[in-house]
Design a protein around this motif. Structure first.
Motif, PDB file in Angstrom:
ATOM      1  N   ALA A  97       0.917  -1.221   0.142  1.00 24.07           N
ATOM      2  CA  ALA A  97       0.080  -0.192  -0.002  1.00 24.07           C
ATOM      3  C   ALA A  97       0.842   1.285   0.158  1.00 24.07           C
ATOM      4  O   ALA A  97       1.816   1.227   0.684  1.00 24.07           O
ATOM      5  N   GLN A  98       0.396   2.003  -0.734  1.00 23.39           N
ATOM      6  CA  GLN A  98       1.098   3.613  -0.755  1.00 23.39           C
ATOM      7  C   GLN A  98       0.458   4.440   0.263  1.00 23.39           C
ATOM      8  O   GLN A  98      -0.694   4.809  -0.209  1.00 23.39           O
ATOM      9  N   ILE A  99       0.947   4.584   1.123  1.00 25.95           N
ATOM     10  CA  ILE A  99       0.740   5.281   2.452  1.00 25.95           C
ATOM     11  C   ILE A  99       0.982   6.744   2.655  1.00 25.95           C
ATOM     12  O   ILE A  99       2.330   7.136   2.411  1.00 25.95           O
ATOM     13  N   PHE A 100       0.049   7.783   2.727  1.00 27.89           N
ATOM     14  CA  PHE A 100       0.270   9.202   3.081  1.00 27.89           C
ATOM     15  C   PHE A 100      -0.014   9.413   4.485  1.00 27.89           C
ATOM     16  O   PHE A 100      -1.147   8.944   4.853  1.00 27.89           O
ATOM     17  N   TYR A 101       0.843   9.915   5.275  1.00 29.01           N
ATOM     18  CA  TYR A 101       0.756  10.551   6.550  1.00 29.01           C
ATOM     19  C   TYR A 101      -0.044  11.612   6.375  1.00 29.01           C
ATOM     20  O   TYR A 101       0.513  12.674   5.445  1.00 29.01           O
TER      21      TYR A 101
END
Length: 121
Positions: A97-101
């Motif tokens: 998964a490509q995660i944005f905080y």
């Protein structure tokens, strides 16, 4: 810290079906694209399927028409329905998964621990 946990692997006969699931947990993040990869013994890790946050999908040629990727954005989950399984589908399957905080303009890739899929002939 985001964690991805996969489930649903196992042993199945050729022609059978399995459904893999992957759930992301943590705080303060959103998910962009999600993917399933697989790695057979002695081989590189290959992309199997991907899905954008808007639901656009793509598949490796080897699984088109047999596998379906889906996601539930509210639950931060992605699934892979695998039908008409073949012995050559045997591999460890990984969720990505490509995660944005929150507050960040960059995404980071996160991986699950992998789940074994074995297809007997």
């Amino acid at each position: 810290q985001v964690q991805l946990v996969e489930s649903g692997g196992g042993l199945v006969q050729a022609g059978g079906s399995l459904r893999l699931s992957c759930a992301a947990s943590g705080r303060g993040f959103s998910i962009n694209d999600m993917y399933w990869y697989r790695q057979a013994p002695g081989k590189q890790r290959d992309l199997v399927a991907g899905i954008t946050s808007g639901g656009v999908t793509n598949y490796a040629d080897s699984v088109k028409g047999r596998f379906t990727i889906s996601r539930d954005n509210a639950k931060n989950t992605v699934s892979l329905q695998m039908n008409n399984l073949k012995p050559e589908d045997t591999a460890v399957y990984y969720c990505n998964a490509q995660i944005f905080y929150y507050g960040s303009v960059y995404s980071s890739p996160y991986w699950g621990q992998g789940t074994q899929v074995t297809v007997s002939s």
